[in-house]
Design a protein around this motif. Sequence first.
Motif, PDB file in Angstrom:
ATOM      1  N   VAL A  74      50.834  43.394  29.909  1.00  0.00           N
ATOM      2  CA  VAL A  74      51.709  42.677  30.830  1.00  0.00           C
ATOM      3  C   VAL A  74      53.119  43.239  30.700  1.00  0.00           C
ATOM      4  N   VAL A  75      53.707  43.594  31.836  1.00  0.00           N
ATOM      5  CA  VAL A  75      55.090  44.074  31.868  1.00  0.00           C
ATOM      6  C   VAL A  75      55.835  43.307  32.946  1.00  0.00           C
ATOM      7  N   SER A 133      49.072  48.080  48.316  1.00  0.00           N
ATOM      8  CA  SER A 133      49.071  47.004  47.319  1.00  0.00           C
ATOM      9  C   SER A 133      47.677  46.445  47.061  1.00  0.00           C
ATOM     10  N   GLN A 134      46.745  46.689  47.967  1.00  0.00           N
ATOM     11  CA  GLN A 134      45.384  46.179  47.807  1.00  0.00           C
ATOM     12  C   GLN A 134      44.426  47.219  47.214  1.00  0.00           C
ATOM     13  N   HIS A 135      44.929  48.402  46.893  1.00  0.00           N
ATOM     14  CA  HIS A 135      44.071  49.450  46.338  1.00  0.00           C
ATOM     15  C   HIS A 135      43.600  49.057  44.945  1.00  0.00           C
ATOM     16  N   GLU A 136      42.380  49.428  44.596  1.00  0.00           N
ATOM     17  CA  GLU A 136      41.791  49.026  43.314  1.00  0.00           C
ATOM     18  C   GLU A 136      42.531  49.586  42.099  1.00  0.00           C
ATOM     19  N   LEU A 137      43.274  50.661  42.246  1.00  0.00           N
ATOM     20  CA  LEU A 137      43.999  51.240  41.114  1.00  0.00           C
ATOM     21  C   LEU A 137      45.403  50.675  40.928  1.00  0.00           C
ATOM     22  N   VAL A 138      45.860  49.867  41.881  1.00  0.00           N
ATOM     23  CA  VAL A 138      47.190  49.249  41.773  1.00  0.00           C
ATOM     24  C   VAL A 138      47.044  47.949  40.978  1.00  0.00           C
ATOM     25  N   PRO A 139      47.800  47.812  39.876  1.00  0.00           N
ATOM     26  CA  PRO A 139      47.689  46.583  39.077  1.00  0.00           C
ATOM     27  C   PRO A 139      48.223  45.368  39.826  1.00  0.00           C
ATOM     28  N   ASP A 140      47.840  44.188  39.355  1.00  0.00           N
ATOM     29  CA  ASP A 140      48.301  42.938  39.965  1.00  0.00           C
ATOM     30  C   ASP A 140      49.798  42.769  39.773  1.00  0.00           C
ATOM     31  N   ILE A 157      53.570  42.319  36.079  1.00  0.00           N
ATOM     32  CA  ILE A 157      52.565  43.322  36.398  1.00  0.00           C
ATOM     33  C   ILE A 157      51.531  43.321  35.278  1.00  0.00           C
ATOM     34  N   VAL A 158      50.282  43.114  35.638  1.00  0.00           N
ATOM     35  CA  VAL A 158      49.187  43.074  34.664  1.00  0.00           C
ATOM     36  C   VAL A 158      48.327  44.310  34.875  1.00  0.00           C
ATOM     37  N   ARG A 159      48.342  45.192  33.879  1.00  0.00           N
ATOM     38  CA  ARG A 159      47.608  46.448  33.952  1.00  0.00           C
ATOM     39  C   ARG A 159      46.431  46.437  32.996  1.00  0.00           C
ATOM     40  N   ASP A 160      45.422  47.204  33.339  1.00  0.00           N
ATOM     41  CA  ASP A 160      44.333  47.438  32.391  1.00  0.00           C
ATOM     42  C   ASP A 160      44.856  48.318  31.269  1.00  0.00           C
ATOM     43  N   SER A 161      44.350  48.075  30.064  1.00  0.00           N
ATOM     44  CA  SER A 161      44.773  48.854  28.907  1.00  0.00           C
ATOM     45  C   SER A 161      43.557  49.231  28.074  1.00  0.00           C
ATOM     46  N   ARG A 175      62.670  47.479  45.715  1.00  0.00           N
ATOM     47  CA  ARG A 175      62.055  46.593  46.704  1.00  0.00           C
ATOM     48  C   ARG A 175      61.119  47.351  47.633  1.00  0.00           C
ATOM     49  N   ARG A 176      61.397  48.592  47.893  1.00  0.00           N
ATOM     50  CA  ARG A 176      60.569  49.364  48.823  1.00  0.00           C
ATOM     51  C   ARG A 176      59.280  49.896  48.185  1.00  0.00           C
ATOM     52  N   ASP A 177      59.053  49.590  46.892  1.00  0.00           N
ATOM     53  CA  ASP A 177      57.806  49.996  46.235  1.00  0.00           C
ATOM     54  C   ASP A 177      56.639  49.317  46.951  1.00  0.00           C
ATOM     55  N   LYS A 178      55.701  50.101  47.402  1.00  0.00           N
ATOM     56  CA  LYS A 178      54.583  49.590  48.214  1.00  0.00           C
ATOM     57  C   LYS A 178      53.651  48.662  47.438  1.00  0.00           C
ATOM     58  N   ALA A 179      53.688  48.688  46.121  1.00  0.00           N
ATOM     59  CA  ALA A 179      52.809  47.834  45.320  1.00  0.00           C
ATOM     60  C   ALA A 179      53.321  46.398  45.220  1.00  0.00           C
TER      61      ALA A 179
END
Length: 75
Positions: free
Chosen positions: A68-69, A5-12, A57-61, A40-44
């Motif tokens: 935002v999703v 969840s702290q990886h730079e490619l995982v969105p907020d 979830i806020v992703r770069d676009s 629930r078991r999604d690591k992000a």
Amino acid sequence: MVDVSQHELVPDHTVLDDAELEDVLEEYDIKKTDLPKIQRRDKALPDDAEVGDVVKIVRDSRTTDTAVVYRLVID
């Protein structure tokens, strides 16, 4: 062990409170169960996310800077 969840490619990922959730549901004129799902078991997911919560979830676009999703947490 690596915290994915702290990886730079995982969105907020942020759990919405009740007021924010009501605003989202009203804006899109939907029910909570109409939202796309995330397990629930999604690591992000944040550690405080529980089944039944809605996560923002806020992703770069490339086209709009950010996208935002919303996802409903399921078991």
